[in-house]
Design an enzyme around this catalytic site. Structure first.
Site, PDB file in Angstrom:
ATOM      1  N   HIS A 150       0.825  -1.211   0.000  1.00 41.19           N
ATOM      2  CA  HIS A 150       0.000   0.000   0.000  1.00 41.19           C
ATOM      3  C   HIS A 150       0.861   1.264   0.000  1.00 41.19           C
ATOM      4  O   HIS A 150       0.467   2.292   0.539  1.00 41.19           O
ATOM      5  CB  HIS A 150      -0.948   0.019   1.212  1.00 41.19           C
ATOM      6  CG  HIS A 150      -1.791  -1.211   1.317  1.00 41.19           C
ATOM      7  ND1 HIS A 150      -2.616  -1.632   0.304  1.00 41.19           N
ATOM      8  CD2 HIS A 150      -1.930  -2.120   2.317  1.00 41.19           C
ATOM      9  CE1 HIS A 150      -3.231  -2.745   0.685  1.00 41.19           C
ATOM     10  NE2 HIS A 150      -2.820  -3.070   1.879  1.00 41.19           N
ATOM     11  N   VAL A 204      -1.892  -1.244   6.461  1.00 45.52           N
ATOM     12  CA  VAL A 204      -0.677  -2.037   6.324  1.00 45.52           C
ATOM     13  C   VAL A 204      -0.610  -2.996   7.514  1.00 45.52           C
ATOM     14  O   VAL A 204      -0.682  -2.554   8.664  1.00 45.52           O
ATOM     15  CB  VAL A 204       0.567  -1.141   6.285  1.00 45.52           C
ATOM     16  CG1 VAL A 204       1.833  -1.981   6.199  1.00 45.52           C
ATOM     17  CG2 VAL A 204       0.471  -0.170   5.123  1.00 45.52           C
TER      18      VAL A 204
END
Ligand SMILES: [Fe+2]
Length: 517
Positions: A379, A407
């Site tokens: 990400h 995350v």
């Protein structure tokens, strides 16, 4: 302080290197006690070597400078710590449907998936939600301050939804209003059939020096690791409310977004969220956008199941809102709703930040799902566009801390900002900034997608600490100037803090707190 620390760091490196090549007259025994045996052996070896071979001062000098510059270069490229703790590798799998944590409570039409959240702006109301499955039942909540006498009642309402071939149960929401602050209440749901009773404690009235302890959980899911995270969190007797940074059930990872997994998640977390409020943030796993099966209305399950008091803060959407709780002002932002200039969220936040009265609520906390500062290779930079829009405001209004998830790992930043860039000046590197928040990524609840283990290297200088483990955090506000923050990995005992920091308030006590051990 930072430069002193850096100097001391280089000094110790220098000392170690001298010692390692046999020049130091004194060992560093106190600091390296566990290596003393190996060091003694090394010393003996060196003494033996010296007795057999001629001294080579030039070679040693050369070696010294070589190692010194290598170590210097390594130390220069990062300001933080990448934990050396390596979690035992094991698959992260969801608990099966017949797990005890998903058990349906006994009794006909028994209320299940009971959960509470704050119900107004200042903490004197609570939203109680639950699901009945056999029939509608009652949307009334009885409540009171005595376990045996529930003298008050409030009437809520229910909703249902269909998602592809799934039809939800009756989802009830009832707001209990005008509660006394700092008071324990008992409440009962399921009036008329099977009744279940729970309790919660209201927060103290907002005020500058009111101690309060928040838990931090993100990206929880419903795996065995999720269960471990929740149990670990619950073992802390002081935590009073959870700031949840998004991604709840991960039902969308199942075929057709099997919404049965929304129900199992609701039953799984009930053991905590029926007794203390969880403050909700919407993540990408709440979007449930599935046009391939005809589901084109984003956030449908989440909106029906998890209500928040967004209207109380003048918001026009449940995905961004604010609450006051004790000495904290909490702003929840939506990573997956429009946030550009002129959008409803932008206009709301622009008007909201000047309203925060730091004399009443000194601690300004922001929750969002996608992190702005993230040095994992997952990400990466997904939060960048929102950062560009809102970071100057966070610095201007001295936000204390930003908690994000997304995350599946843990990271804490130094106080930094990256707001000087204007397209042409090239100033695009984060710099230390005492008016800036600390950014914490706490998406390590333990969902079935597993850990994010791959990090960008070298560790960016803004990153203070990072580790790929599952866990939760605790933010313990002591007074208007100090808060103690700890991160707890699942694999430690309850009292162990794998990362910690004393926060000093950005408005009342602006010290350089992130560089202090
Ligand atoms: Fe996410």
């Amino acid at each position: 302080m930072r430069y002193l620390r850096t100097f001391l760091g280089y000094s110790s490196t220098f000392h170690i290197l001298i010692y390692a090549i046999g020049r130091s007259p004194e060992p560093l025994a106190p600091s390296f006690g566990i290596l003393s045996t190996a060091e003694a052996a090394e010393q003996r070896k060196q003494r033996m070597g010296r007795s057999r071979a001629p001294k080579l001062p030039c070679l040693r000098l050369g070696l010294f400078f070589f190692f010194f510059f290598v170590v210097f270069a390594l130390r220069c490229d990062g300001g933080g710590v990448t934990s050396r703790y390596v979690r035992k590798l094991a698959a992260t799998v969801d608990m099966p449907l017949d797990s005890d944590v998903f058990r349906v409570p006994p009794g006909y039409n028994a209320p299940q998936q009971v959960h509470i959240t704050q119900g107004d702006h200042d903490g004197s109301a609570v939203i109680v939600s639950w699901v009945t499955t056999s029939e509608r039942g009652s949307s009334i909540v009885l409540f009171g301050t005595s376990k045996d006498k529930l003298e008050y009642s409030a009437k809520g309402s229910y909703t249902r939804y269909k998602f592809y071939n799934y039809t939800s149960g009756f989802i009830h929401h009832c707001t209990l209003e005008d509660l006394k602050f700092d008071t324990k209440y008992y409440y009962a749901v399921g009036i008329g059939y099977t009744v279940r009773q729970f309790w919660f404690k209201t927060p103290p009235q907002p005020g500058p020096d009111v101690p309060y302890t928040f838990g931090l959980i993100g990206d929880l899911g419903q795996s065995y690791d999720s269960n471990s995270t929740l149990s670990h969190y619950q073992s802390n007797p002081n935590a009073e409310a959870v700031l949840f940074v998004g991604d709840l059930s991960y039902a969308d990872n199942y075929p057709n977004h099997d919404n049965v997994r929304w129900d199992t998640w609701g039953r799984f977390v009930e053991r905590s969220v029926a007794y203390q409020p969880w403050i909700w943030t919407a993540g990408n796993h709440e979007i449930d956008f599935a046009p391939e099966i005809g589901e084109t209305k984003p956030f449908k399950p989440y909106r029906h199941r998890y209500h928040v008091p967004y209207k109380a803060s003048g918001s026009t959407s449940p995905f961004w809102y604010s609450i006051k709780r004790a000495s904290a002002y909490i702003i929840v932002l939506a990573s997956y709703s429009a946030y550009g200039k002129y959008t409803p969220q932008y206009k709301w936040l622009e008007a909201e930040l000047p309203k925060v009265n730091r004399s009443e609520t000194p601690w300004l906390i922001v929750l969002m799902h996608a992190p702005w500062y993230n040095s994992y290779n997952y990400h990466y930079m997904e939060g960048e566009t929102m950062r560009v829009m809102y970071e100057p405001w966070f610095v201007q209004y001295k936000v204390d801390v930003v908690f994000a998830g997304h995350v599946h790992a843990y990271e804490r930043s130094h106080r930094i900002s990256n707001i000087a860039y204007n397209i042409v000046n090239g100033k695009c590197t984060p710099v230390p900034d005492l008016s800036a928040p600390v950014y914490v990524t706490i998406g390590d609840g333990g969902n079935l997608e597993g850990l994010a283990t791959n990090m960008t290297e070298p560790q960016p200088s803004y990153s203070a600490f990072r580790e790929a483990s599952f866990g939760h955090a605790i933010f313990e506000i002591k007074n208007k100037t100090h808060a103690y923050y700890t991160w707890h990995r699942n694999h430690d005992g309850n009292a162990v803090a794998a990362d910690s920091m004393w926060f000093t308030n950005r408005y009342w006590h602006t010290t350089d707190d992130t560089y202090v051990a």
